[in-house]
Design a protein around this motif. Sequence first.
Motif, PDB file in Angstrom:
ATOM      1  N   PHE A 184       0.832  -1.203   0.000  1.00 14.28           N
ATOM      2  CA  PHE A 184       0.000   0.000   0.000  1.00 14.28           C
ATOM      3  C   PHE A 184       0.868   1.255   0.000  1.00 14.28           C
ATOM      4  O   PHE A 184       0.666   2.180  -0.810  1.00 14.28           O
ATOM      5  CB  PHE A 184      -0.924  -0.045   1.222  1.00 14.28           C
ATOM      6  CG  PHE A 184      -1.825   1.141   1.391  1.00 14.28           C
ATOM      7  CD1 PHE A 184      -2.251   1.893   0.315  1.00 14.28           C
ATOM      8  CD2 PHE A 184      -2.263   1.504   2.666  1.00 14.28           C
ATOM      9  CE1 PHE A 184      -3.100   2.994   0.485  1.00 14.28           C
ATOM     10  CE2 PHE A 184      -3.100   2.589   2.851  1.00 14.28           C
ATOM     11  CZ  PHE A 184      -3.516   3.335   1.769  1.00 14.28           C
ATOM     12  N   LEU A 238      -5.528   2.864  -1.887  1.00 19.70           N
ATOM     13  CA  LEU A 238      -6.360   2.463  -0.752  1.00 19.70           C
ATOM     14  C   LEU A 238      -7.487   1.543  -1.207  1.00 19.70           C
ATOM     15  O   LEU A 238      -7.761   0.525  -0.559  1.00 19.70           O
ATOM     16  CB  LEU A 238      -6.935   3.704  -0.064  1.00 19.70           C
ATOM     17  CG  LEU A 238      -7.924   3.425   1.073  1.00 19.70           C
ATOM     18  CD1 LEU A 238      -7.253   2.653   2.208  1.00 19.70           C
ATOM     19  CD2 LEU A 238      -8.533   4.728   1.595  1.00 19.70           C
ATOM     20  N   LEU A 248      -5.825   1.947   8.991  1.00 17.31           N
ATOM     21  CA  LEU A 248      -5.896   2.281   7.566  1.00 17.31           C
ATOM     22  C   LEU A 248      -6.030   3.785   7.360  1.00 17.31           C
ATOM     23  O   LEU A 248      -5.441   4.343   6.418  1.00 17.31           O
ATOM     24  CB  LEU A 248      -7.072   1.555   6.913  1.00 17.31           C
ATOM     25  CG  LEU A 248      -6.913   0.051   6.706  1.00 17.31           C
ATOM     26  CD1 LEU A 248      -8.159  -0.525   6.043  1.00 17.31           C
ATOM     27  CD2 LEU A 248      -5.679  -0.267   5.877  1.00 17.31           C
ATOM     28  N   PHE A 307      -3.257   5.840   5.391  1.00 18.97           N
ATOM     29  CA  PHE A 307      -3.654   6.584   4.190  1.00 18.97           C
ATOM     30  C   PHE A 307      -3.195   8.037   4.273  1.00 18.97           C
ATOM     31  O   PHE A 307      -2.707   8.598   3.280  1.00 18.97           O
ATOM     32  CB  PHE A 307      -5.168   6.516   4.003  1.00 18.97           C
ATOM     33  CG  PHE A 307      -5.681   7.390   2.899  1.00 18.97           C
ATOM     34  CD1 PHE A 307      -5.432   7.074   1.573  1.00 18.97           C
ATOM     35  CD2 PHE A 307      -6.391   8.547   3.187  1.00 18.97           C
ATOM     36  CE1 PHE A 307      -5.893   7.884   0.544  1.00 18.97           C
ATOM     37  CE2 PHE A 307      -6.860   9.360   2.164  1.00 18.97           C
ATOM     38  CZ  PHE A 307      -6.608   9.035   0.848  1.00 18.97           C
TER      39      PHE A 307
END
Length: 309
Positions: free
Chosen positions: A121, A159, A191, A195
Amino acid sequence: MSETTHDGTVAVSAPAPPDESLTAAQLAAKHGLTVSGARPSLVEYVRQLWDRRHFILAFSRAKLTAQYSQAKLGQLWQVATPLLNAAVYFFIFGLLLEADRGMSREVYIPFLVTGVFVFTFTQSSVMAGVRAISGNLGLVRALHFPRAALPVSFALQQLQQLLFSMIVLFAVAVGFGHYPDLSWVLIVPVLVLQFCFNTGLALIMARAGSKTPDLAQLMPFVMRTWMYASGVMFSIPIFLADKPAWIANILQWNPAAIYMDLMRFALLDPYDQKYLPDHVWAAAGGWAVLFALGGFVYFWKAEERYGRG
């Protein structure tokens, strides 16, 4: 205004135009002209970015759909790619190098898959950020919009891709005996914080990559080094137990390791607090705020230079 000619007559010259003595800046101000693509104030820039939120979301979805449009398996590669990476790492580090260091297979395999998915990610957000401006010059030069919309949309794309992968991650965790409980709720703030961190990092790399396109060739080596130093394939405190404590402390406090460890803490029952550094949530929030705000301001300061020259 007049002057005498050689034959004694008087010639009258035209008066100087009223704008002749004005500077370029004064002329522009007099006629209401502004600099094309001038950087707005920070507050106005945030407002413009919010006004384009629908464009950012639609652009990220379009990029995600087009990413594997030429492949026969299509969107399945969103999940297959990190899974194949995890399988390769398990073979090399889990079987050949025994990086599990005493972890059972029921713990090490979901531990490894979680690390690969979470680090991918960040890695993908950085690589997309490097090319956010330099790879979209046609769009940047053709339309007027806050340029931060591009790296933000690319981070949002990554994401969304991770959310697809999380379905497989949950299946792997359950398949090895780690069933849902209240700790899984922590996945949401993890998350969100990651992010924010990734978006700030993408903004920084977008500005750097806009002036130095060769950065895109260098970053894979940087990211690979970061991956090996972040404990993707091994537990830092276990693997470095026989090394000076400060080495493990430095590696554990790097943001990639923090977000991976928090995700493992949320998903895996045996991965408890003793594997996490002190004040880990404060560190995760600090990295997120520092990079999100710092990266946004850093990108905004060069707003009027993107796509020029």
